[in-house]
Design an enzyme around this catalytic site. Structure first.
Site, PDB file in Angstrom:
ATOM      1  CB  SER A  55      -0.929   0.004   1.222  1.00 43.59           C
ATOM      2  OG  SER A  55      -0.199  -0.229   2.408  1.00 43.59           O
ATOM      3  CD  GLU A 192      -7.547  -5.412   1.414  1.00 48.47           C
ATOM      4  OE1 GLU A 192      -6.422  -5.967   1.337  1.00 48.47           O
ATOM      5  OE2 GLU A 192      -7.751  -4.242   1.046  1.00 48.47           O
TER       6      GLU A 192
HETATM    7  O1  KIV Z   1      -0.492  -3.353   1.569  1.00 52.10           O
HETATM    8  C1  KIV Z   1      -1.167  -3.331   2.615  1.00 52.10           C
HETATM    9  O2  KIV Z   1      -1.193  -2.340   3.361  1.00 52.10           O
HETATM   10  C2  KIV Z   1      -1.960  -4.522   2.935  1.00 52.10           C
HETATM   11  C3  KIV Z   1      -2.973  -4.394   4.027  1.00 52.10           C
HETATM   12  C4  KIV Z   1      -4.150  -3.659   3.507  1.00 52.10           C
HETATM   13  C5  KIV Z   1      -3.341  -5.707   4.600  1.00 52.10           C
HETATM   14  O3  KIV Z   1      -1.811  -5.525   2.323  1.00 52.10           O
END
Ligand code: KIV
Length: 294
Positions: A55, A192
């Site tokens: 993310s 998720e």
């Molecule tokens: O990349 C991320 O932050 C994630 C979380 C949303 C679990 O995979």
């Protein structure tokens, strides 16, 4: 006299420790962090697991999705977080296309997270189709966290960031995915954007922790994105609760600094250092000016 809990050295959270937490009914607290200051802050808050999530493509690097994130991005940010933590279990996301091409390439890339960047485990997206890879990674000594439901690297397949497992067929497929990942050796699974009833059922079926994000309160733990819970992004997903308005606080603080610079109020005496008067006198003699000032 035995040491109190506060006096005892803080032991590192381990993958097996998470299973013990599940067995004891103790919720696992996981949050993302991407850099040294963020890692220090979440560690000080006492979280169990820090995820260097891909993310970061959106929260830190300004991309529209996680797809452009590279191995080098992930390794650099993971190393920054690793240097700043000593208690939380550190999990890193393997970026898009770093583990899908072949088991050999996935092994080489996953190994870099542990050997070069200081992660303790990697997270990969996907269900039963990833079971063989999970077996190969754990066989090589690399702990793996699974990630099913809405898997952001497959956003183009899903046609958007949508809740998964809403009908009986796809719900059963998700249960099978989780059981396959557990059987292959995953130590935990992120669920998720999965309906709460399904997430609870999966959590009950598994002996490893199911960690939810947008998956209701029945999971063994929760994970959230740092920027979402602190009000640092331009958008807050429905599943996130903002625990602070840090973005607004930063903008106000920087605006106050800008106003002080423009008005001459900053820097003040407290932020300034001065020359010894003898040095001033020497400079005045060396650099004589008509107004007599240095
Ligand atoms: O990349 C991320 O932050 C994630 C979380 C949303 C679990 O995979």
């Amino acid at each position: 006299m035995s040491a109190t809990a506060a006096e005892r050295p803080r032991a590192r959270v381990t993958t097996t420790g998470l299973a013990a937490m599940k067995a004891a009914g103790e919720p696992v607290v996981m949050v993302t962090a991407y850099d040294a200051p963020g890692a220090r802050l979440v560690e000080a808050a006492g979280v169990d697991v820090i995820l260097v999530g891909d993310s970061l493509g959106m929260t830190v690097l300004g991309h529209a999705s996680t797809l452009p994130v590279t191995m080098e991005d992930m390794l650099r940010h993971t190393a920054a977080v690793a240097r700043s933590t000593d208690r939380a279990l550190l999990v890193s996301d393997m970026p898009f296309m770093s583990y899908q091409v072949s088991v050999a390439e996935a092994l080489r890339n996953a190994g870099r997270f542990l050997a070069e960047a200081g992660a303790h485990a990697v997270k990969i997206e996907g269900g039963a189709q990833m079971a063989e890879l999970v077996g190969a990674l754990t066989g090589a000594g690399i702990p793996v966290m699974g990630h099913v439901g809405l898997t952001p690297q497959s956003v183009n397949l899903f046609g958007g960031y949508r809740m998964q497992g809403r009908d009986a067929v796809s719900a059963l497929r998700l249960v099978d995915d989780c059981l396959a990942l557990e059987a292959a050796g995953a130590f935990a699974i992120v669920l998720e954007l999965v309906p709460a009833e399904l997430a609870q059922l999966i959590s009950e079926e598994l002996s490893i922790p199911a960690i939810g994000i947008g998956a209701g309160a029945g999971c063994d733990g929760q994970v959230q994105v740092f920027h979402d819970i602190l009000g640092l992004g331009d958008f807050t997903p429905r599943h996130a609760k903002r625990y602070a308005e840090v973005g607004t606080a930063i903008t106000s603080a920087v605006a106050a600094y800008a106003a002080d610079v423009r008005s001459g109020a900053f820097p003040g005496e407290a932020q300034s250092a001065h020359l010894d008067p003898e040095v001033v006198a020497t400079l005045e003699r060396a650099l004589p000016r008509t107004d007599g000032e240095v």
